[in-house]
Scaffold this motif. Structure first.
Motif, mmCIF file in Angstrom:
data_model
loop_
_atom_site.group_PDB
_atom_site.id
_atom_site.type_symbol
_atom_site.label_atom_id
_atom_site.label_comp_id
_atom_site.label_asym_id
_atom_site.label_seq_id
_atom_site.Cartn_x
_atom_site.Cartn_y
_atom_site.Cartn_z
ATOM 1 N N ILE A 1 0.851 -1.190 0.000
ATOM 2 C CA ILE A 1 0.000 0.000 0.000
ATOM 3 C C ILE A 1 0.888 1.241 0.000
ATOM 4 O O ILE A 1 1.876 1.300 0.742
ATOM 5 C CB ILE A 1 -0.910 0.000 1.251
ATOM 6 N N PRO A 2 0.605 2.248 -0.814
ATOM 7 C CA PRO A 2 1.387 3.487 -0.771
ATOM 8 C C PRO A 2 1.458 4.031 0.654
ATOM 9 O O PRO A 2 0.456 4.049 1.382
ATOM 10 C CB PRO A 2 0.619 4.429 -1.699
ATOM 11 N N GLU B 1 -1.079 4.838 4.853
ATOM 12 C CA GLU B 1 -0.908 3.990 6.034
ATOM 13 C C GLU B 1 -1.247 4.778 7.291
ATOM 14 O O GLU B 1 -0.378 5.114 8.101
ATOM 15 C CB GLU B 1 0.513 3.432 6.081
ATOM 16 N N ASN B 2 -2.529 5.118 7.433
ATOM 17 C CA ASN B 2 -3.010 5.792 8.642
ATOM 18 C C ASN B 2 -4.471 5.420 8.864
ATOM 19 O O ASN B 2 -5.123 4.830 8.009
ATOM 20 C CB ASN B 2 -2.813 7.309 8.544
ATOM 21 N N ALA C 1 1.052 -3.965 4.185
ATOM 22 C CA ALA C 1 1.423 -2.617 4.596
ATOM 23 C C ALA C 1 2.668 -2.686 5.458
ATOM 24 O O ALA C 1 2.901 -3.677 6.161
ATOM 25 C CB ALA C 1 0.276 -1.963 5.352
ATOM 26 N N THR C 2 3.485 -1.658 5.424
ATOM 27 C CA THR C 2 4.675 -1.595 6.288
ATOM 28 C C THR C 2 4.309 -1.148 7.690
ATOM 29 O O THR C 2 5.079 -1.359 8.627
ATOM 30 C CB THR C 2 5.704 -0.617 5.701
ATOM 31 N N ASN C 3 3.117 -0.551 7.838
ATOM 32 C CA ASN C 3 2.667 -0.062 9.140
ATOM 33 C C ASN C 3 1.798 -1.140 9.791
ATOM 34 O O ASN C 3 0.692 -1.408 9.341
ATOM 35 C CB ASN C 3 1.879 1.232 8.982
ATOM 36 N N ASP D 1 -2.265 -7.279 6.197
ATOM 37 C CA ASP D 1 -1.050 -7.972 6.649
ATOM 38 C C ASP D 1 0.158 -7.056 6.564
ATOM 39 O O ASP D 1 0.238 -6.166 5.710
ATOM 40 C CB ASP D 1 -0.799 -9.212 5.786
ATOM 41 N N VAL D 2 1.116 -7.321 7.467
ATOM 42 C CA VAL D 2 2.377 -6.575 7.448
ATOM 43 C C VAL D 2 3.278 -7.200 6.390
ATOM 44 O O VAL D 2 3.390 -8.430 6.284
ATOM 45 C CB VAL D 2 3.058 -6.612 8.826
ATOM 46 N N CYS D 3 3.898 -6.344 5.577
ATOM 47 C CA CYS D 3 4.766 -6.843 4.509
ATOM 48 C C CYS D 3 5.974 -7.577 5.095
ATOM 49 O O CYS D 3 6.596 -7.106 6.048
ATOM 50 C CB CYS D 3 5.267 -5.688 3.639
ATOM 51 N N SER D 4 6.307 -8.733 4.513
ATOM 52 C CA SER D 4 7.491 -9.477 4.944
ATOM 53 C C SER D 4 8.731 -8.889 4.278
ATOM 54 O O SER D 4 8.656 -8.021 3.424
ATOM 55 C CB SER D 4 7.331 -10.960 4.558
#
Length: 1010
Positions: A584-585, A589-590, A605-607, A614-617
């Motif tokens: 996700i851009p 991410e909020n 997402a990285t957040n 899901d959180v990016c691996s």
């Protein structure tokens, strides 16, 4: 000496008439006129008055038999008072002083004008009461016009003592008290106009102690109240009666509809109740306007006898029953306006068959059956507005042949069948609003060239969107949600240059989205959810400069989300329930976009705090992300190279043609760019807006990284007068004033046919885009959350705008009246600091505090001060009214002129909310209403109510408005600074003002909590 016989003496007078008295009188009258000129300090419009010319030749003077009988000084900018010696012109029958700046009390010296028949003191600034002995004016008086002043107190009973009076106009003043029954004694009266004295106290809850005190004070200063007396039945010669916009209560006297000579009856916007009198003998009635009252009962059958009736307006009442069928057969009927009542039954089938019907407006009732077949039988119909009824059947075929139509709005019924083919292409058609019916059929290849709105959602239309859609050039709104359309989203749809709203959700569209978006520079809302669209999301969507609302949910879109989407200033985003993959851009991410990406199993997402994703691996997805960055960077570099090549070619062509030598460059700031830097960037891809006078471009000056906005007038051989005036007004004002809350004009670039204004660029666009450029909708995965302009930012914007207007009104010399204050003319920088913009209609006031006369009324619906429609006289109080509307927008989230009630502005809605006894907090915007903000929001709401008072003299000035606004947010030190540039900055409101005395009363200020 012997006496001369009388017969001989008479003969001598016949043969040798004596001229001495006449010549002496003529010389004396000219001396009096020159004395008047000197008394008024020799105003320029009458500088041709001099002793070397004959006064009877002056166009302001009317002479009869060599003597002055008329004095007409209309719009001659005269200040001061009316001196008693004006009546030394002993034969005056007419005095017309309208549209000047005469002040002081009513000029009782006019009592000595014994032959006066016509007296017009309208549109001046006379104050105080009308004298109780006004009947000392000439008994021959036939016309008295005191409208458009600041007269207060009662209308005296002596007004009924003029036996010859035929015209009485006292509208637009500050009268209180009641309608004097003695007016019924004016048996020769033909015209009675007493409108616009309105400040009602009805139904203001007692909990609003301070607001109620303010309205009590305003009512003491302004507001014709009481009931219409039964004595009006005595006005047998009356032809025109206008008592509109007052606070009149009680019933409509039955005798009013028995006046045989009555042709015009205006009682709109009062508090009248009860039924309309059923016996109607005033058969000459041509116009009846009883709108915006509390009338109930039925529409009289006798209205069907009014063969001269051209206009019937009964909107906003509680009328019930049927519309008498006989009204449909009236031969002169042109306008029927009945919306917002409880009317029912079948509409008269003959409506339009026997008359040149122009307007037909019956929405928000309970009508059943078909629309009348003959509405446009005589080819004059401009609008059919019948939404929110229970109408059935098909649209009349005659509408397909109606070339005069501008709008058809019949949404919210049970209409069925297909659309008459000619309706799509009717030459003047601007809007087709057919939502929420049972209509079916297919869209045509061609539309009327002026058609700007097509709204057909929640029907049964089918087939493909035609390839000819690219020719629908005027279209701004296309709402076809929840139908049965199939096929693809055609490429031609992206070529519509003025499109702002595209809603195609809930259909059966398939295939890929167009990858090349041609002209969507104005598009702010794009909804394509709940279709079967597949393929990637086009990266070009991320370059749309105006897009704030994007919903692509419930499709089969795949691939990664283009990083360019993160550059959009989105207030709503929904990409849920697709097949999207990748990261996700980071811009999304909020918490504002928690529900925007649900049901996309391949997204991460990285957040980690982003709900439902899901959180990016650190594995392949990160590699994919790096690859995506490399690819996008390469693409950007390639695009940049192509752009520079384009600039080089364009500059070469311009120089080759010699165009660059024809432009004049005028700087208002120290600049590091030239006119060529601007001219080379005025391309369609940089256009971000357009209006009646031209286009607006966003220009990036690459060498310096600076962004500017360029306003360009139309390219025509010779600029029309309106465009030229607006351009010169903007240059004159913005080129000389400097303030942090007024948009900066950097330079002006002009040629013979084109004018360019270059401004600082405002990153966050205009206030109306944030307040009204989005709608929260339900998606397949539930409510979509979106970024909202929170209350602290709204309060910051209100204070900033007030500072800018305060500077214009109180610190500029001469003062500046904006004349078009509205949310779209309040621009926001990257920190949401407000700046007042668009000074094309602004006017510099010759003397501070004085009014100016304008040739036309200009401004925007919903923001116009009510007195502005009655007179072209303007002062700073029209800006105060408009700013009050902006305050109400900020605190309620509602639009200025679209609040669920047709033709009702936000200011009226706010007052109705209070008058109906509703809690004030219910009016506040739910999206920002939090307990910690309620005090501030209610305070600003009250201030908006005061600023939008009907009578100008009761509105505060902008310095007072700013001080009250700062008091509303006194615990916010970042906002509560001194007034910019004012030598009295920070000082309390003037203690001699009636408003401050009120605020000090009982130590209870306006800004106290509810």
């Amino acid at each position: 000496m012997s006496k001369i016989p009388l017969s001989i003496l008479s003969l001598l007078f016949l043969i040798f008439p004596f001229h001495g008295t006449s010549q002496t009188s003529t010389n004396s009258e000219q001396s009096i006129l020159l004395k008047l000129k000197q008394y008024w300090s020799d105003p320029a419009p009458i500088n041709h008055w001099n002793s070397t010319s004959t006064h009877c030749d002056w166009h302001e003077i009317t002479c009869t038999n060599g003597s002055v009988t008329g004095l007409s000084l209309i719009n001659t900018n005269i200040n001061g008072t009316v001196p008693p010696f004006i009546c030394d012109l002993q034969n005056l029958t007419l005095i017309d002083l309208q549209y000047n700046y005469f002040s002081g009390p009513f000029p009782t010296g006019l009592y000595n004008c014994s032959k006066l028949k016509i007296l017009d003191l309208s549109q001046n600034i006379f104050t105080g009461p009308i004298p109780s002995d006004i009947d000392r004016l000439s008994a021959q008086l036939q016309s008295l016009n005191l409208s458009g002043n600041i007269f207060t107190g009662d209308i005296p009973t002596a007004i009924g003592k003029f036996p010859e009076l035929r015209i009485l106009r006292v509208f637009l003043n500050g009268f209180n008290g009641s309608f004097p029954s003695e007016i019924g004694n004016l048996s020769n009266l033909e015209v009675l106009e007493m409108s616009f004295n309105n400040f009602s106290m009805m139904a203001i809850p007692s909990s609003f102690t301070q607001l109620k005190k303010l309205k009590e004070l305003q009512m003491r200063e302004s507001g014709l109240m009481g009931e219409i007396p039964e004595t009006v039945r005595n006005l047998t010669a009356l032809e025109v009666l206008d008592l509109s916009i007052n606070s009149l209560t009680g019933n409509i006297p039955s005798g009013l509809f028995l006046l045989n000579n009555l042709t015009i009856l205006y009682l709109f916007r009062n508090q009248l109740s009860g039924a309309i009198p059923q016996v109607v003998e005033a058969l000459n009635l041509a116009e009846i306007d009883l709108s915006a009252n509390n009338l109930n009962g039925t529409i009289p059958d006798d209205f069907g006898k009014l063969t001269k009736l051209s206009g019937l307006d009964l909107i906003f009442n509680q009328l019930s029953g049927e519309l008498p069928a006989s009204i449909g057969r009236l031969p002169s009927l042109e306008v029927v306006k009945l919306f917002n009542n409880n009317l029912s039954g079948v509409l008269p089938p003959d409506l339009g068959k026997y008359s040149m019907l122009k307007e037909f407006q019956v929405p928000s009732n309970h009508f059943t059956g078909n629309l009348p077949e003959y509405l446009c039988a005589n080819g004059a119909l401009t609008g059919v507005i019948a939404f929110d009824n229970h109408l059935t059947g098909e649209l009349p075929n005659s509408l397909g042949n109606c070339r005069s139509l501008l709008i058809v709005q019949v949404n919210g019924n049970q209409l069925s069948g297909s659309i008459p083919s000619g309706l799509w292409t009717s030459i003047h058609m601007k809007a087709l609003i057919l939502n929420d019916n049972l209509l079916f059929g297919q869209l045509p290849d061609k539309l009327a060239s002026n058609l700007s709105r097509i709204e057909i959602s929640n029907n049964m239309f089918s087939g493909e969107i035609p390839a000819g859609v690219s020719s629908w050039k005027a279209l701004t709104v296309f709402n076809a949600s929840n139908n049965h359309f199939t096929g693809t989203v055609p490429q031609g749809l992206t070529a519509l240059p003025h499109l702002t709203t595209l809603l195609l959700d809930g259909n059966q569209l398939s295939g890929h989205l167009p990858s090349d978006i041609i002209s969507w520079n104005w598009l702010n809302t794009l909804h394509l959810s709940r279709n079967q669209l597949s393929g990637p999301i086009p990266a070009k969507i991320g370059s749309l400069p105006s897009l704030t609302d994007l919903d692509l949910s419930g499709n089969e879109l795949s691939g990664q989300i283009p990083p360019q989407i993160g550059l959009l200033k989105l207030t709503l985003l929904n990409l849920s329930s697709n097949l999207l993959t990748g990261t996700i851009p980071v811009e999304f991410e909020n918490k504002a976009y928690d529900n925007s990406f649900l049901n996309n199993s391949g997204l991460c997402a990285t957040n980690p705090s982003l709900l439902g994703i899901d959180v990016c691996s650190s594995g392949p997805q990160n590699s994919s992300k790096i690859l995506a960055v490399i690819v996008s960077t390469a693409a950007a570099l390639f695009a940049l190279a192509m752009f520079f090549m384009f600039l080089v070619v364009k500059t070469y062509r311009k120089r080759k043609c010699g165009l660059d030598s024809k432009w004049e460059f005028t700087q208002f700031q120290s600049l590091n760019f030239s006119e060529l830097d601007i001219l080379s960037s005025l391309t369609e891809s940089n256009m971000i807006g357009s209006g009646g006078s031209g286009k607006v471009y966003r220009v990036v000056l690459n060498r310096w990284g600076k962004v500017v906005a360029v306003k360009k007038t139309r390219n025509i051989r010779k600029l029309d007068e309106k465009v030229e005036k607006e351009f010169l007004a903007e240059v004159q004002i913005l080129g000389t004033i400097r303030h942090s809350n007024i948009v900066k004009l950097l330079c002006c670039i002009s040629s013979e046919t084109t004018k360019l204004l270059v401004y600082e660029y405002m990153e966050n666009s205009s206030l109306d885009r944030w307040l009204h450029g989005k709608n929260q909708r339900l998606s397949v995965s539930g409510p979509v959350h979106h970024a909202v302009l929170d209350w602290p930012k709204r309060l910051q914007i209100a204070v900033g705008t007030a500072r800018g207007l305060c500077y214009m009104h109180h610190e500029c010399s001469p003062a500046v009246i904006h004349r078009d204050v509205k949310s779209s003319n309040i621009l926001l920088d990257s920190s949401f600091n407000a700046k007042v913009a668009d000074f094309g209609l602004a006017k510099m006031v010759v003397k501070h505090g004085e009014t100016n006369t304008m040739s036309v009324v200009a401004g925007s619906i919903g923001y116009l001060a009510p007195e502005y429609a009655h007179t072209t006289r303007v002062n700073e109080k029209i800006d105060v009214y408009s700013f009050g509307v902006v305050l109400l927008e900020l605190v309620t989230g509602r639009e200025a002129s679209n609040n669920g009630d047709e033709d009702t502005c936000l200011a009226e809605w706010a007052w109705r909310h209070i008058q109906d006894g509703n809690p004030l907090v219910d009016a506040l915007d739910e999206e920002v209403k939090e307990p910690c903000y309620l005090d501030e929001m209610t305070c600003v709401f009250k201030l908006g109510i005061i600023c939008t008072g009907t009578f100008p003299s009761t509105r505060p000035n902008m310095k007072e408005v700013l001080q009250i606004l700062l008091s509303c947010c006194s615990h916010r030190p970042e906002l509560g600074e001194k007034i910019d540039g004012s030598e009295n900055a920070g000082s309390p409101l003037l203690k001699n003002s009636r408003r401050e005395r009120l605020l000090d009363d009982e130590d209870d200020s306006l800004v106290s909590n509810v």
